[in-house]
Design an enzyme around this catalytic site. Structure first.
Site, PDB file in Angstrom:
ATOM      1  N   GLY A  76       0.793  -1.217   0.000  1.00 19.18           N
ATOM      2  CA  GLY A  76       0.000   0.000   0.000  1.00 19.18           C
ATOM      3  C   GLY A  76       0.823   1.263   0.000  1.00 19.18           C
ATOM      4  O   GLY A  76       0.283   2.367   0.005  1.00 19.18           O
ATOM      5  N   GLY A 133       2.848   2.327  -2.361  1.00 19.72           N
ATOM      6  CA  GLY A 133       3.082   2.900  -3.683  1.00 19.72           C
ATOM      7  C   GLY A 133       4.282   2.334  -4.400  1.00 19.72           C
ATOM      8  O   GLY A 133       4.796   2.936  -5.352  1.00 19.72           O
ATOM      9  N   ARG A 186      13.189   0.112   3.231  1.00 23.06           N
ATOM     10  CA  ARG A 186      14.131  -0.370   2.237  1.00 23.06           C
ATOM     11  C   ARG A 186      13.510  -0.521   0.848  1.00 23.06           C
ATOM     12  O   ARG A 186      14.218  -0.739  -0.127  1.00 23.06           O
ATOM     13  CB  ARG A 186      14.715  -1.716   2.688  1.00 23.06           C
ATOM     14  CG  ARG A 186      13.693  -2.817   2.835  1.00 23.06           C
ATOM     15  CD  ARG A 186      14.252  -4.068   3.488  1.00 23.06           C
ATOM     16  NE  ARG A 186      15.459  -4.530   2.870  1.00 23.06           N
ATOM     17  CZ  ARG A 186      15.502  -5.209   1.721  1.00 23.06           C
ATOM     18  NH1 ARG A 186      14.395  -5.462   1.067  1.00 23.06           N
ATOM     19  NH2 ARG A 186      16.638  -5.613   1.228  1.00 23.06           N
ATOM     20  N   ALA A 192      16.747   8.939  -4.322  1.00 24.64           N
ATOM     21  CA  ALA A 192      15.624   8.738  -3.394  1.00 24.64           C
ATOM     22  C   ALA A 192      16.039   8.015  -2.115  1.00 24.64           C
ATOM     23  O   ALA A 192      16.954   7.181  -2.118  1.00 24.64           O
ATOM     24  CB  ALA A 192      14.522   7.947  -4.082  1.00 24.64           C
ATOM     25  N   GLY A 215      13.863   6.690   1.852  1.00 20.83           N
ATOM     26  CA  GLY A 215      12.552   6.248   2.308  1.00 20.83           C
ATOM     27  C   GLY A 215      11.822   7.338   3.076  1.00 20.83           C
ATOM     28  O   GLY A 215      12.421   8.311   3.528  1.00 20.83           O
ATOM     29  N   GLU A 221       8.233   5.051   7.184  1.00 17.86           N
ATOM     30  CA  GLU A 221       8.293   4.895   8.638  1.00 17.86           C
ATOM     31  C   GLU A 221       8.658   6.189   9.371  1.00 17.86           C
ATOM     32  O   GLU A 221       8.029   6.517  10.386  1.00 17.86           O
ATOM     33  CB  GLU A 221       9.250   3.766   8.997  1.00 17.86           C
ATOM     34  CG  GLU A 221       8.714   2.416   8.530  1.00 17.86           C
ATOM     35  CD  GLU A 221       9.596   1.254   8.947  1.00 17.86           C
ATOM     36  OE1 GLU A 221       9.167   0.480   9.821  1.00 17.86           O
ATOM     37  OE2 GLU A 221      10.696   1.111   8.394  1.00 17.86           O
TER      38      GLU A 221
END
Length: 412
Positions: A129, A131, A171, A366, A368, A371
């Protein structure tokens, strides 16, 4: 009791709540603005932390700047209103974490192009979910010069997909996306090798853009992507083009003291919250949350903003509502009637701000965001509640009952 597993940010939201609450306590003790204390001690690119983390890219100070400006920190703190408060907090998070699986913290992906020019991504990384399907398709489309809609990301099938470690530790984009990018580059190399014969040009002089393969500077002489793909497949005995990419981040296994650069990159973020507290009932109303996050590069701004907003909503639930209750070893709120999570009616205006630092290791820079975007919410709200009431709640969730009981003690 209930079986448990990791949840968004596992471990980080808990310790960040304690640490960021303590920073406000320290700021008050020395008579310093909580924002100023954080700015003076904010991490920056090039830092090596006490844990051995190497910060190559870091936009934490910019996150603080954007958050404080958006929520009007200085003005509202100086024009303090009764029962209202402002709070701020920050976080950092790994993009992958070598310590949890020392043998391997990488990813492998395949990019397959058939005779019709259809492009498929095959990987063991999992969409939950966040993306990821859109992200991987975007990466491949950028490399091959085709539309994102022309790329299909296959659901993981352990019979055919390479090993996937799992969707955790932020990750998916940083590590999985880097593997997908390398696979797309290899597939592109094979495609251009065939196109070079068709166009009678050196592969280094060719480019792929807008669904065509062409000589640089002479796009009008190009060939359709699907035509080059068909020629490549038919002249190879029907075998599709198959690019393989493996990415293993430049990280290390922490030693027995837990010291070590366990992640190939680190994400950062800052959030500020404005709250209003009813001193008669203890009711807490979150008026707004502003969240700025260093994502390296936003490969898709819409999904990135969605991640930040969704994570912040979960953070609000973690802060104010969610609690597993037991009596005699039995969970007494096992459904969503009694285990409360935020609904649309509970969500305040959320401003998502994206800070880009372009990390050299990530795909197109990019990192993350899934979280870390939840982690600073609880302390930002808790610090805002303290600013409004001078009551420091040290356990979550922060309920009206806890506020009301503490207000009674203050009044006595």
């Amino acid at each position: 009791k209930l079986p448990t597993s990791a949840f968004r940010g596992f471990g980080n939201p808990q310790i960040t709540f304690a640490m960021e609450s303590m920073l406000d306590h320290l700021a008050e003790g020395i008579g310093m603005d909580p924002l100023e204390l954080r700015l003076r001690n904010a991490a920056k690119a090039g830092d090596v932390t006490a844990h051995g983390f190497h910060y190559i890219s870091c936009g934490l100070k910019e996150c603080f700047k954007q958050v404080s400006e958006a929520i009007e920190w200085k003005r509202k703190r100086s024009e303090k209103k009764s029962r209202r408060g402002l709070g701020i907090s920050a976080t950092t998070h790994v993009c992958g974490n070598r310590s949890f699986f020392p043998l391997f913290d990488g990813a492998t992906a395949y990019v397959r192009i058939d005779e019709g020019g259809n492009v498929k991504v095959i990987t063991g990384e999992v969409e939950v979910g966040q993306g990821l399907l859109t992200t991987y398709a975007t990466i491949v489309a950028e490399i091959l010069g085709i539309k994102t809609s022309a790329v299909t990301v296959e659901p993981p099938d352990t019979d055919v997909a390479p090993f996937g470690l799992g969707t955790w530790g932020d990750r998916g984009t940083f590590i999985g996306g880097a593997a997908v990018k390398l696979a797309a580059i290899e597939a592109r190399k094979e495609l251009l090798a065939v196109a070079s014969e068709m166009l009678e040009a050196d592969p280094s002089d060719l480019d792929c853009r807008e669904g065509k393969v062409f000589v640089k500077g002479a796009a009008e002489k190009g060939l359709p992507f699907h035509e080059v793909a068909a020629t490549a497949v038919y002249t190879r005995g029907g075998a599709p083009i198959l690019g393989k990419g493996t990415f293993i981040p430049n990280s290390e296994i922490a030693d027995s003291t837990r010291y070590g650069n366990v992640s190939g990159a680190y994400a950062f973020g800052a959030q500020a919250a404005e709250v209003e507290v009813n001193e008669e009932t203890g009711e807490i109303r979150v008026l707004q949350v502003v969240a700025a996050h260093d994502v390296g590069r936003a490969l898709n701004r819409t999904t990135t903003e969605g991640q930040i907003e969704g994570a912040t909503v979960q953070g609000i639930g973690y802060t104010l509502l969610e609690e597993v209750k037991f009596e005699d070893g039995v969970m007494i709120n096992p459904n969503f009637l009694n285990y409360r999570v935020p609904t649309a009616l509970d969500v305040p205006p959320i401003t998502s701000l994206i800070v880009e630092t372009i990390d050299p290791a990530g795909p197109f820079g990019a990192k993350g965001v899934a979280e870390p975007a939840m982690t600073p919410t609880a302390p930002a709200i808790a610090n805002a509640i303290y600013d409004a009431t001078r009551i420091r709640i040290k356990s979550l969730p922060i309920t009206p009952e806890k506020i009301f009981e503490n207000l009674k003690k203050v009044k006595v």
